[in-house]
Design a protein around this motif. Structure first.
Motif, PDB file in Angstrom:
ATOM      1  N   GLY A  66       0.798  -1.211   0.000  1.00  0.00           N
ATOM      2  CA  GLY A  66       0.000   0.000   0.000  1.00  0.00           C
ATOM      3  C   GLY A  66       0.831   1.259   0.000  1.00  0.00           C
ATOM      4  N   ARG A  67       2.106   1.136   0.329  1.00  0.00           N
ATOM      5  CA  ARG A  67       3.002   2.292   0.347  1.00  0.00           C
ATOM      6  C   ARG A  67       4.182   2.129  -0.612  1.00  0.00           C
ATOM      7  NH1 ARG A  67       5.785   3.634   4.622  1.00  0.00           N
ATOM      8  NH2 ARG A  67       5.862   1.531   5.545  1.00  0.00           N
ATOM      9  N   PHE A  68       4.683   0.913  -0.753  1.00  0.00           N
ATOM     10  CA  PHE A  68       5.831   0.646  -1.620  1.00  0.00           C
ATOM     11  C   PHE A  68       5.374  -0.107  -2.866  1.00  0.00           C
ATOM     12  CE2 PHE A  68       9.407   0.529   1.821  1.00  0.00           C
ATOM     13  CZ  PHE A  68       8.965   1.746   2.309  1.00  0.00           C
ATOM     14  N   THR A  69       5.987   0.213  -3.994  1.00  0.00           N
ATOM     15  CA  THR A  69       5.673  -0.431  -5.258  1.00  0.00           C
ATOM     16  C   THR A  69       6.959  -0.775  -5.994  1.00  0.00           C
ATOM     17  OG1 THR A  69       3.626   0.868  -5.450  1.00  0.00           O
ATOM     18  CG2 THR A  69       4.412  -0.249  -7.433  1.00  0.00           C
ATOM     19  N   LEU A  70       7.008  -1.975  -6.552  1.00  0.00           N
ATOM     20  CA  LEU A  70       8.168  -2.414  -7.308  1.00  0.00           C
ATOM     21  C   LEU A  70       7.880  -2.297  -8.800  1.00  0.00           C
ATOM     22  CD1 LEU A  70      10.937  -3.643  -6.400  1.00  0.00           C
ATOM     23  CD2 LEU A  70       9.969  -5.874  -6.995  1.00  0.00           C
ATOM     24  N   SER A  71       8.853  -1.845  -9.559  1.00  0.00           N
ATOM     25  CA  SER A  71       8.723  -1.770 -11.004  1.00  0.00           C
ATOM     26  C   SER A  71      10.096  -1.995 -11.627  1.00  0.00           C
ATOM     27  CB  SER A  71       8.138  -0.427 -11.445  1.00  0.00           C
ATOM     28  OG  SER A  71       8.995   0.642 -11.091  1.00  0.00           O
ATOM     29  N   GLN A  72      10.150  -2.074 -12.958  1.00  0.00           N
ATOM     30  CA  GLN A  72      11.437  -2.286 -13.592  1.00  0.00           C
ATOM     31  C   GLN A  72      11.468  -1.704 -14.988  1.00  0.00           C
ATOM     32  OE1 GLN A  72      12.455  -6.412 -14.166  1.00  0.00           O
ATOM     33  NE2 GLN A  72      10.512  -6.931 -15.133  1.00  0.00           N
ATOM     34  N   ASP A  73      12.682  -1.440 -15.441  1.00  0.00           N
ATOM     35  CA  ASP A  73      12.961  -1.056 -16.813  1.00  0.00           C
ATOM     36  C   ASP A  73      13.874  -2.140 -17.355  1.00  0.00           C
ATOM     37  OD1 ASP A  73      13.970  -0.024 -19.205  1.00  0.00           O
ATOM     38  OD2 ASP A  73      13.883   2.037 -18.484  1.00  0.00           O
ATOM     39  N   THR A  74      13.297  -3.071 -18.082  1.00  0.00           N
ATOM     40  CA  THR A  74      14.046  -4.230 -18.548  1.00  0.00           C
ATOM     41  C   THR A  74      15.218  -3.834 -19.442  1.00  0.00           C
ATOM     42  OG1 THR A  74      12.051  -5.596 -18.422  1.00  0.00           O
ATOM     43  CG2 THR A  74      13.875  -6.428 -19.750  1.00  0.00           C
ATOM     44  N   ALA A  75      15.000  -2.853 -20.309  1.00  0.00           N
ATOM     45  CA  ALA A  75      16.050  -2.418 -21.220  1.00  0.00           C
ATOM     46  C   ALA A  75      17.277  -1.916 -20.475  1.00  0.00           C
ATOM     47  CB  ALA A  75      15.524  -1.338 -22.157  1.00  0.00           C
ATOM     48  N   LYS A  76      17.060  -1.331 -19.304  1.00  0.00           N
ATOM     49  CA  LYS A  76      18.156  -0.811 -18.495  1.00  0.00           C
ATOM     50  C   LYS A  76      18.620  -1.803 -17.438  1.00  0.00           C
ATOM     51  CE  LYS A  76      16.863   4.057 -18.942  1.00  0.00           C
ATOM     52  NZ  LYS A  76      16.504   5.296 -18.204  1.00  0.00           N
ATOM     53  N   ASN A  77      17.949  -2.972 -17.354  1.00  0.00           N
ATOM     54  CA  ASN A  77      18.236  -3.965 -16.327  1.00  0.00           C
ATOM     55  C   ASN A  77      18.206  -3.321 -14.938  1.00  0.00           C
ATOM     56  OD1 ASN A  77      18.696  -6.541 -15.399  1.00  0.00           O
ATOM     57  ND2 ASN A  77      20.867  -6.602 -15.942  1.00  0.00           N
ATOM     58  N   THR A  78      17.187  -2.505 -14.723  1.00  0.00           N
ATOM     59  CA  THR A  78      17.061  -1.745 -13.492  1.00  0.00           C
ATOM     60  C   THR A  78      15.720  -2.020 -12.825  1.00  0.00           C
ATOM     61  OG1 THR A  78      18.494   0.027 -14.314  1.00  0.00           O
ATOM     62  CG2 THR A  78      17.034   0.565 -12.482  1.00  0.00           C
ATOM     63  N   VAL A  79      15.766  -2.225 -11.515  1.00  0.00           N
ATOM     64  CA  VAL A  79      14.569  -2.419 -10.709  1.00  0.00           C
ATOM     65  C   VAL A  79      14.405  -1.211  -9.794  1.00  0.00           C
ATOM     66  CG1 VAL A  79      13.462  -3.827  -8.932  1.00  0.00           C
ATOM     67  CG2 VAL A  79      14.694  -4.923 -10.809  1.00  0.00           C
ATOM     68  N   TYR A  80      13.178  -0.705  -9.708  1.00  0.00           N
ATOM     69  CA  TYR A  80      12.887   0.471  -8.914  1.00  0.00           C
ATOM     70  C   TYR A  80      11.999   0.122  -7.729  1.00  0.00           C
ATOM     71  CZ  TYR A  80      14.306   2.722 -13.266  1.00  0.00           C
ATOM     72  OH  TYR A  80      14.985   3.102 -14.398  1.00  0.00           O
ATOM     73  N   LEU A  81      12.250   0.774  -6.617  1.00  0.00           N
ATOM     74  CA  LEU A  81      11.393   0.656  -5.446  1.00  0.00           C
ATOM     75  C   LEU A  81      10.825   2.035  -5.151  1.00  0.00           C
ATOM     76  CD1 LEU A  81      10.309  -1.218  -3.194  1.00  0.00           C
ATOM     77  CD2 LEU A  81      12.227  -0.431  -1.784  1.00  0.00           C
ATOM     78  N   GLN A  82       9.558   2.226  -5.504  1.00  0.00           N
ATOM     79  CA  GLN A  82       8.870   3.480  -5.226  1.00  0.00           C
ATOM     80  C   GLN A  82       8.323   3.428  -3.810  1.00  0.00           C
ATOM     81  OE1 GLN A  82       8.468   6.292  -7.206  1.00  0.00           O
ATOM     82  NE2 GLN A  82       7.548   7.214  -5.387  1.00  0.00           N
ATOM     83  N   MET A  83       8.728   4.364  -2.985  1.00  0.00           N
ATOM     84  CA  MET A  83       8.329   4.396  -1.587  1.00  0.00           C
ATOM     85  C   MET A  83       7.524   5.666  -1.340  1.00  0.00           C
ATOM     86  SD  MET A  83      11.800   2.999   0.266  1.00  0.00           S
ATOM     87  CE  MET A  83      12.693   4.524  -0.047  1.00  0.00           C
ATOM     88  N   ASP A  84       6.248   5.490  -1.034  1.00  0.00           N
ATOM     89  CA  ASP A  84       5.344   6.605  -0.770  1.00  0.00           C
ATOM     90  C   ASP A  84       4.888   6.576   0.681  1.00  0.00           C
ATOM     91  OD1 ASP A  84       3.858   5.927  -3.971  1.00  0.00           O
ATOM     92  OD2 ASP A  84       5.331   7.489  -3.497  1.00  0.00           O
ATOM     93  N   ASN A  85       4.414   7.720   1.154  1.00  0.00           N
ATOM     94  CA  ASN A  85       3.929   7.838   2.532  1.00  0.00           C
ATOM     95  C   ASN A  85       4.930   7.261   3.519  1.00  0.00           C
ATOM     96  OD1 ASN A  85       2.154   8.506   4.612  1.00  0.00           O
ATOM     97  ND2 ASN A  85       1.003   6.591   4.437  1.00  0.00           N
ATOM     98  N   LEU A  86       6.162   7.691   3.387  1.00  0.00           N
ATOM     99  CA  LEU A  86       7.225   7.169   4.235  1.00  0.00           C
ATOM    100  C   LEU A  86       7.013   7.519   5.699  1.00  0.00           C
ATOM    101  CD1 LEU A  86      10.181   7.871   1.840  1.00  0.00           C
ATOM    102  CD2 LEU A  86       9.665   5.632   2.848  1.00  0.00           C
ATOM    103  N   LYS A  87       7.423   6.603   6.554  1.00  0.00           N
ATOM    104  CA  LYS A  87       7.307   6.744   7.988  1.00  0.00           C
ATOM    105  C   LYS A  87       8.692   6.695   8.625  1.00  0.00           C
ATOM    106  CE  LYS A  87       2.917   4.215   7.948  1.00  0.00           C
ATOM    107  NZ  LYS A  87       2.182   3.038   8.498  1.00  0.00           N
ATOM    108  N   PRO A  88       8.850   7.280   9.815  1.00  0.00           N
ATOM    109  CA  PRO A  88      10.144   7.194  10.494  1.00  0.00           C
ATOM    110  C   PRO A  88      10.632   5.759  10.663  1.00  0.00           C
ATOM    111  CG  PRO A  88       8.810   8.856  11.549  1.00  0.00           C
ATOM    112  CD  PRO A  88       7.920   8.168  10.534  1.00  0.00           C
ATOM    113  N   GLU A  89       9.712   4.823  10.815  1.00  0.00           N
ATOM    114  CA  GLU A  89      10.066   3.419  10.962  1.00  0.00           C
ATOM    115  C   GLU A  89      10.718   2.836   9.709  1.00  0.00           C
ATOM    116  OE1 GLU A  89       5.811   3.548  11.845  1.00  0.00           O
ATOM    117  OE2 GLU A  89       7.189   5.250  12.034  1.00  0.00           O
TER     118      GLU A  89
END
Length: 121
Positions: A66-89
Motif C-alpha cells: 500500500g506504500r511501496f511499489t516495485l517496477s522495472q525497466d528491462t532495457a536498463k536492467n534496473t529495478v525500482y522501489l517506489q516508496m510513498d507515505n514514508l514513515k520514520p520506521e
C-alpha cells in the motif's frame, strides 16, 4: 561479473516519497531474482520486495504493501522501489540483492553497497 548499484536514497519528512534504483549488470535481465532488503541499527534485516526470475512477479512484503511499489525497466536492467507515505520506521540502509530467491537474504549471492533512507518526523 554481476554488479549492482543502488541509488536514490536520502532524507525526507514523514509522508514524503523516494524512488530507489537498482541498476544491474553482468547478467541478462529477468534471468535471476532481484530483491530489496533493509536494515536499521539494532534490528534484523528485513525483506522488502522482490522481482522474481522471469519478471512476471513483482512482490512487496505485507509490511509495506500500500506504500511501496516495485517496477522495472528491462532495457536498463534496473529495478525500482517506489516508496510513498514514508514513515520514520522506514529509516534504514536499503540494499539491492540478486541471485537468490524470494526474500530469503541468506540465499542471495550478490549485493549492492546500500543506500541510506532517513525519514524524519
Amino acid at each position: 561479473q554481476v554488479q549492482l548499484v543502488e541509488s536514490g536514497g536520502g532524507s525526507v519528512q514523514a509522508g514524503g516519497s523516494l524512488r530507489l534504483s537498482c541498476a544491474g549488470s553482468g547478467f541478462t535481465p529477468n534471468t535471476i531474482y532481484i530483491a530489496w532488503f533493509r536494515q536499521a541499527p539494532g534490528k534484523e534485516r528485513e525483506g522488502v520486495a522482490y522481482r522474481a526470475r522471469g519478471g512476471g512477479i513483482l512482490h512487496v512484503d505485507p509490511s509495506v504493501q500500500g506504500r511501496f511499489t516495485l517496477s522495472q525497466d528491462t532495457a536498463k536492467n534496473t529495478v525500482y522501489l517506489q516508496m510513498d507515505n514514508l514513515k520514520p520506521e522506514d529509516t534504514a540502509m536499503y540494499y539491492c540483492a540478486a541471485g537468490g530467491v524470494g526474500l530469503v537474504g541468506s540465499s542471495y549471492k550478490y549485493w549492492g553497497q546500500g543506500t541510506q533512507v532517513t525519514v524524519t518526523p
